[in-house]
Design a protein around this motif. Sequence first.
Motif, PDB file in Angstrom:
ATOM      1  N   ASP A   1     -10.979   9.703  -3.239  1.00 61.23           N
ATOM      2  CA  ASP A   1      -9.482   9.390  -3.763  1.00 61.23           C
ATOM      3  C   ASP A   1      -9.195   9.310  -4.770  1.00 61.23           C
ATOM      4  OD1 ASP A   1      -7.761   7.182  -4.162  1.00 61.23           O
ATOM      5  OD2 ASP A   1      -8.790   5.334  -4.076  1.00 61.23           O
TER       6      ASP A   1
ATOM      7  N   GLY B   1     -10.518  -7.698  -8.099  1.00 64.01           N
ATOM      8  CA  GLY B   1      -8.847  -7.142  -7.497  1.00 64.01           C
ATOM      9  C   GLY B   1      -8.043  -8.116  -7.075  1.00 64.01           C
TER      10      GLY B   1
ATOM     11  N   ASP C   1     -13.254   3.853  -2.115  1.00 62.51           N
ATOM     12  CA  ASP C   1     -12.122   3.645  -3.169  1.00 62.51           C
ATOM     13  C   ASP C   1     -13.763   3.574  -4.090  1.00 62.51           C
ATOM     14  OD1 ASP C   1      -9.384   2.849  -2.599  1.00 62.51           O
ATOM     15  OD2 ASP C   1      -9.847   0.872  -1.974  1.00 62.51           O
ATOM     16  N   ILE C   2     -14.703   2.699  -3.435  1.00 62.30           N
ATOM     17  CA  ILE C   2     -16.221   2.518  -3.523  1.00 62.30           C
ATOM     18  C   ILE C   2     -17.184   3.175  -3.948  1.00 62.30           C
ATOM     19  CG2 ILE C   2     -15.235  -0.036  -3.559  1.00 62.30           C
ATOM     20  CD1 ILE C   2     -16.641   0.028  -0.745  1.00 62.30           C
TER      21      ILE C   2
ATOM     22  N   LEU D   1     -11.979  -3.409   0.622  1.00 61.00           N
ATOM     23  CA  LEU D   1     -11.794  -2.627  -0.836  1.00 61.00           C
ATOM     24  C   LEU D   1     -12.300  -1.159   0.635  1.00 61.00           C
ATOM     25  CD1 LEU D   1     -13.810  -2.380  -3.952  1.00 61.00           C
ATOM     26  CD2 LEU D   1     -11.008  -2.234  -2.906  1.00 61.00           C
ATOM     27  N   GLN D   2     -11.465   0.086   0.149  1.00 58.75           N
ATOM     28  CA  GLN D   2     -11.861   1.094   1.519  1.00 58.75           C
ATOM     29  C   GLN D   2     -12.678   2.143   1.191  1.00 58.75           C
ATOM     30  OE1 GLN D   2     -10.786   1.619   3.937  1.00 58.75           O
ATOM     31  NE2 GLN D   2      -8.446   0.677   4.092  1.00 58.75           N
TER      32      GLN D   2
ATOM     33  N   GLY E   1     -16.115  -3.514   2.979  1.00 54.73           N
ATOM     34  CA  GLY E   1     -15.066  -3.800   2.017  1.00 54.73           C
ATOM     35  C   GLY E   1     -14.938  -5.202   1.077  1.00 54.73           C
TER      36      GLY E   1
ATOM     37  N   ALA F   1     -10.173  -0.336  -8.256  1.00 53.25           N
ATOM     38  CA  ALA F   1     -11.320  -0.351  -8.268  1.00 53.25           C
ATOM     39  C   ALA F   1     -13.016   0.414  -8.631  1.00 53.25           C
ATOM     40  CB  ALA F   1     -11.494  -0.764  -6.565  1.00 53.25           C
TER      41      ALA F   1
ATOM     42  N   GLU G   1     -15.044  -8.181  -5.003  1.00 48.87           N
ATOM     43  CA  GLU G   1     -13.203  -7.740  -4.130  1.00 48.87           C
ATOM     44  C   GLU G   1     -13.129  -7.985  -2.305  1.00 48.87           C
ATOM     45  OE1 GLU G   1      -9.284  -5.256  -4.549  1.00 48.87           O
ATOM     46  OE2 GLU G   1     -11.124  -4.480  -6.077  1.00 48.87           O
TER      47      GLU G   1
ATOM     48  N   ASP H   1      -7.060   6.971  -7.719  1.00 51.92           N
ATOM     49  CA  ASP H   1      -7.437   4.770  -7.231  1.00 51.92           C
ATOM     50  C   ASP H   1      -5.994   4.308  -8.326  1.00 51.92           C
ATOM     51  OD1 ASP H   1      -9.039   3.019  -6.085  1.00 51.92           O
ATOM     52  OD2 ASP H   1      -9.614   2.702  -8.303  1.00 51.92           O
TER      53      ASP H   1
ATOM     54  N   GLU I   1       1.042  -0.955  -0.318  1.00 58.15           N
ATOM     55  CA  GLU I   1      -0.081  -0.087   0.517  1.00 58.15           C
ATOM     56  C   GLU I   1       0.867   1.586   0.085  1.00 58.15           C
ATOM     57  OE1 GLU I   1      -3.881   2.172   2.380  1.00 58.15           O
ATOM     58  OE2 GLU I   1      -2.416   0.070   3.361  1.00 58.15           O
TER      59      GLU I   1
END
Length: 274
Positions: A93, A165, A222-223, A218-219, A250, A198, A215, A96, A49
Amino acid sequence: MPDGYSTLHPAMHGMVNIGVRAARRAGEIMVRHLNRLESLEVIEKGRNEFVSAVDRLAEEAVIEVIRDHYPEHAILGEESGASGDHEYQWIIDPLDGTTNYLHGFPVYAVSIAVAQAGTLKHGVVYDPLRQEIFTASRGQGAQLDGRRIRVSKQISLRGALLATGFPYRITASRTDTYLDMLRAVLIETAGVRRLGSAALDLCYVAAGRVDGFWELGLQKWDIAAGTLIIREAGGRISDFNGTDAFIESGDLVAGTPKVYAALSKLLAPYARGL
């Protein structure tokens, strides 16, 4: 598409226009630094990360545009965290797909969502290399560069193209669970693609470029935007129990209505141990 159209389109909600303007500003920073990738300062926040100077510069640019127009609104940024206390919150984000970006792999995006009292109201995802703007407002449908988009007409996993992912922030046991899911999906579908962003995966479901997506880990940033864009394009998205808890956990599955249902059923036995 001319910048004036995408940032000041009269059919778009005012917050979407500001989100597009902010996303384009961040995208300009990314493109400007492409020939300096080797000299960028990069920090490893956690295993696999990374955050670069471009992530921080892009987020600062997004926040500056938002603050110019909505100074009282709250913000949740991947790099700067949460700030402010207001019914409207911008979820950002700024880059991303940072790992893609740092390797010169041309798949990454800016993702900006607006929530009102916890309910997603607007979403913007911008791919600065393709100069594609995905947008949505709650109850108003989803668009790509101002043109209405819908999920594909795919009705089964057979023949479906899915996106996913690879998890990198989770335990070994959850990685094993994911690999079991991947094996099951590979057997039942036409193929699986792994883009590394994502936000774009979700938008590609909305635009019918892939038929489904799943996936783990995720955070929210992200989504958030992609979630609204999928739903406004006629798709479904939830956690493996069919709830909206995926925004926090996530762990998610998405797709056309029938692909979503079939994928959820296929993955449910593996998801019980998550």
